[in-house]
Design an enzyme around this catalytic site. Structure first.
Site, PDB file in Angstrom:
ATOM      1  N   CYS A  35       0.701  -1.200  -0.048  1.00 54.80           N
ATOM      2  CA  CYS A  35      -0.192  -0.033   0.006  1.00 54.80           C
ATOM      3  C   CYS A  35       0.816   1.343  -0.031  1.00 54.80           C
ATOM      4  O   CYS A  35       0.150   2.291  -0.317  1.00 54.80           O
ATOM      5  CB  CYS A  35      -0.989  -0.117   1.228  1.00 54.80           C
ATOM      6  N   ASP A  37       2.301   2.552   2.542  1.00 50.94           N
ATOM      7  CA  ASP A  37       2.200   3.656   3.789  1.00 50.94           C
ATOM      8  C   ASP A  37       3.366   3.392   4.707  1.00 50.94           C
ATOM      9  O   ASP A  37       4.165   2.391   4.604  1.00 50.94           O
ATOM     10  CB  ASP A  37       0.894   2.960   4.667  1.00 50.94           C
ATOM     11  N   CYS A  60      -2.858   5.309   5.948  1.00 51.47           N
ATOM     12  CA  CYS A  60      -4.289   5.227   5.924  1.00 51.47           C
ATOM     13  C   CYS A  60      -4.875   5.583   7.622  1.00 51.47           C
ATOM     14  O   CYS A  60      -4.040   5.519   8.468  1.00 51.47           O
ATOM     15  CB  CYS A  60      -4.973   3.778   5.538  1.00 51.47           C
ATOM     16  N   CYS A 104      -2.571  -3.054   8.614  1.00 47.13           N
ATOM     17  CA  CYS A 104      -2.098  -1.539   9.138  1.00 47.13           C
ATOM     18  C   CYS A 104      -1.594  -1.729  10.602  1.00 47.13           C
ATOM     19  O   CYS A 104      -0.764  -0.900  10.916  1.00 47.13           O
ATOM     20  CB  CYS A 104      -3.245  -0.746   9.020  1.00 47.13           C
TER      21      CYS A 104
HETATM   22 FE1  FES Z   1      -1.418   0.594   4.169  1.00 41.83          FE
HETATM   23 FE2  FES Z   1      -3.443   0.831   6.106  1.00 41.83          FE
HETATM   24  S1  FES Z   1      -3.653   0.542   3.903  1.00 41.83           S
HETATM   25  S2  FES Z   1      -1.279   0.406   6.374  1.00 41.83           S
END
Ligand code: FES
Length: 144
Positions: A35, A37, A60, A104
């Site tokens: 993702c 992040d 997110c 996450c």
């Molecule tokens: Fe990547 Fe939540 S979608 S950490």
């Protein structure tokens, strides 16, 4: 039923411990390649106790809520307790996350471990490598 618990929404809207500790004793940064992040954790440590903790998360809402809950859970705790913090415990403390958002919370567990490892490395403190498995053990990414 709402997708996110009240606790998740509260921590997302009113994040605790956001920021940077300039003279941190340990810093950990992890990312999820799927993702994109990124989570960074800063620790201040005195006599093996986490006296302060801050985080920066570019991610997110679930990652932000996980960061704020995780930092609350380890603040004031000995390093040994921080190392025991699992993403499951973070998720439970948030009254749950949707299944597709569980990964996450993994970021929070890994960022804390990485910051503790950094502290050990900086101070040449011996540790058990088993306490710091690489993230290949977790299926978070493939579950994404
Ligand atoms: Fe990547 Fe939540 S979608 S950490």
């Amino acid at each position: 039923m709402a997708l996110y618990s009240e606790k998740v929404m509260d921590h997302f809207r009113n994040p605790r411990n956001v920021g940077v500790i300039e003279d941190a004793d340990g810093v950990g940064e992890v990312g999820n390649p799927v993702c994109g992040d990124i989570m960074k954790i800063y620790l201040k440590i005195e006599n093996d106790i986490i006296t302060d903790v801050k985080f920066e998360t570019f991610g997110c809402g679930s990652a932000i809520a996980s960061s704020t809950m995780a930092t609350e859970l380890i603040k004031g705790q000995p390093l040994s307790e921080a190392l025991k913090l699992t993403n499951k415990a973070v998720t439970e403390a948030l009254d749950g996350l949707p299944a597709h958002k569980l990964h996450c919370s993994v970021l929070a567990e890994e960022a804390i471990k990485s910051a503790v490892k950094d502290y050990y490395d900086r101070n040449k403190i011996p540790y058990d490598p088993a306490d710091f498995p690489d993230c290949s053990h977790c299926e978070a990414c493939s579950a994404h």
